[in-house]
Design an enzyme around this catalytic site. Structure first.
Site, short mmCIF file in Angstrom:
data_model
loop_
_atom_site.label_atom_id
_atom_site.label_comp_id
_atom_site.label_asym_id
_atom_site.label_seq_id
_atom_site.Cartn_x
_atom_site.Cartn_y
_atom_site.Cartn_z
N LYS A 140 1.01 -1.10 -0.13
CA LYS A 140 -0.12 -0.06 0.11
C LYS A 140 0.86 1.16 0.19
CE LYS A 140 -0.30 -0.41 5.21
NZ LYS A 140 -1.23 -0.80 6.20
N TYR A 167 16.41 30.83 5.06
CA TYR A 167 15.26 31.72 5.71
C TYR A 167 15.26 31.89 7.28
CZ TYR A 167 13.36 31.16 1.05
OH TYR A 167 12.90 31.09 -0.33
C1 LIG Z 1 -0.61 -1.91 6.78
C2 LIG Z 1 -1.12 -3.09 7.19
C3 LIG Z 1 -0.20 -4.28 7.35
C4 LIG Z 1 1.48 -4.24 7.41
O1 LIG Z 1 2.01 -3.56 8.53
P1 LIG Z 1 3.46 -3.45 8.95
O2 LIG Z 1 3.48 -3.20 10.31
O3 LIG Z 1 4.02 -2.53 7.90
O4 LIG Z 1 3.96 -5.00 8.58
C5 LIG Z 1 -0.79 -5.48 7.74
N1 LIG Z 1 -2.18 -5.59 7.99
C6 LIG Z 1 -3.00 -4.37 7.66
C7 LIG Z 1 -4.54 -4.66 7.81
C8 LIG Z 1 -2.48 -3.09 7.51
O5 LIG Z 1 -3.04 -1.99 7.15
#
Ligand SMILES: *Cc1c(COP(=O)(O)O)cnc(C)c1O
Length: 397
Positions: free
Chosen positions: A49, A279
């Site tokens: 994702k 800045y």
């Molecule tokens: C993002 C997510 C993961 C992965 O989490 P990590 O800590 O990066 O391994 C697993 N399950 C769900 C439902 C998520 O939203």
């Protein structure tokens, strides 16, 4: 937005200003390290994702699938479509909520697999699919809330929810899953409570005579720390990118960071003692020094809050960043580097010689987590992949 891959005239410019370097060999190494800890009957879902946590979803997904992952996890439908458009055929679970019939149609059309969180949403799916001509039954994944208090039906109602979906036409239960809230905490008690609740939900689902093909619960932290939570699949994100979910889990596995951030020196000049920099003049030269400008700033995702606290690595040496980080540029004190030239490369995150700067270093300075750091690099920075694993030739010679 410029598309670096699809615009031939941009290709020669990939490494001209600043870029995110993505080491696919490191990714393959991490995937294999994780895969080795799983039983042969446990699948590995690579969570890609948010553009694979900022690394570039397509190259990461392809490499992860070649190295031992068999599922992909995304947050949104467009993220799933991007992978399908790249020709990826592995099962893709959409972890975020999807509620409208337009979204249901897109899910079915692109062969994505949704997360169902409650009975009403399941009904929308079933009815929408019923209106689509000749749609095959859709594999769906039922989310049970065991303590994260995010998506899902309360664990105590899990069996009722599963029964409800089982009775609806056009839906095929592909898994029942839950998500952990505190898996990276050295104190395992809340994780154990979520585990117990998940076990209770599983027992009640079995008691009503339903046997879903898979259960899954573990994120990266639980994948490392709790083999009894692996079930039929683990959903790993962070560890595949070579970062550790928590300091106490560092000794458990050998991981290699996948992402580096680099920028080129654009100008070098002497700066007299007493001269203010950038800045607001938050830095004033305490003595004569040599200043270098590099072409990367907060609009590229370097947090402005790290002004005067960052370092850069150049020729294997660590040099301090000085003055406020500006939108597109920032300055370094390079007095310690003799005769530095425009065009030389400064590493802001990553390794140069024996020096290393990690996403955890930035996260600790900012009071946040490494997940947010790596997701924060903007698309003005091209993703440049290096060390792509060679395709195994099946033709023979
Ligand atoms: C993002 C997510 C993961 C992965 O989490 P990590 O800590 O990066 O391994 C697993 N399950 C769900 C439902 C998520 O939203």
């Amino acid at each position: 937005m410029l598309n670096w891959e699809k615009t031939p005239s941009l290709k020669p410019m990939l490494r001209e200003r600043a870029w995110v370097e993505v080491d696919l060999r490191a990714l393959a190494h991490n995937v294999r390290q994780v895969r080795r800890r799983l039983s042969p009957t446990t699948d590995l879902m690579a969570v890609v994702k948010a553009d694979a946590y900022g690394h570039g979803a397509i190259a990461i997904a392809q490499t992860a699938l070649r190295s031992g992952a068999s599922w992909l996890g995304v947050a949104t439908i467009p993220e799933g479509i991007e992978l399908r458009n790249a020709g990826i055929q592995a099962p893709i679970l959409v972890l975020g909520a999807v509620n409208t019939s337009e979204q249901v149609e897109a899910i079915a059309h692109w062969h994505l697999q949704p997360t169902l969180c409650n009975p009403k949403q399941a009904l929308v799916f079933s009815e929408t699919l019923g209106r689509l001509h000749g749609a095959a039954p859709l594999p769906v994944h039922l989310m049970v809330d065991t303590g994260m208090s995010r998506l899902g039906t309360c664990w105590e109602d899990a069996a009722e929810f599963v029964q409800w979906v089982q009775r609806l036409p056009h839906l095929n239960i592909a898994s029942v899953y839950s998500h952990l809230a505190t898996a990276d905490d050295p104190d395992p008690s809340m994780m154990q409570l979520q585990h117990q609740r998940f076990e209770q939900a599983i027992a009640q689902i079995h008691a009503v005579g339903i046997v879903p093909p898979r259960f899954h619960l573990a994120n990266s932290a639980a994948t490392l720390s709790a083999p009894d939570l692996h079930y039929d699949m683990v959903r790993a994100g962070l560890i595949l990118y070579g970062l550790h979910p928590a300091p106490h889990l560092v000794p458990d596995i050998n991981l290699q960071p996948v992402l580096q951030v680099k920028a080129r020196v654009t100008q070098v000049k002497p700066l007299a003692a007493g001269t203010g920099v950038s800045y607001g003049h938050s830095f004033v030269a305490p003595h004569d020094l040599t200043l270098a400008v590099i072409g990367i700033g907060y609009a590229d995702g370097v947090p402005r809050l790290l002004s005067n606290r960052l370092s850069g690595l150049v020729r294997g040496q660590r040099v301090p960043q000085i003055g406020a980080v500006t939108m597109d540029q920032m300055m370094l004190d390079v007095s310690a580097v003799p005769d530095l030239q425009p065009g030389e490369i400064v590493t802001l995150l990553g390794q140069d010689g024996n020096e290393i700067i990690t996403a955890d270093d930035w996260a600790n300075d900012l009071g946040t987590i490494s997940w947010e750091i790596i997701c924060g690099f903007r698309h003005r920075l091209p993703r440049v992949t290096v060390n792509a694993p060679q395709e195994v030739s099946v033709m023979g010679g």
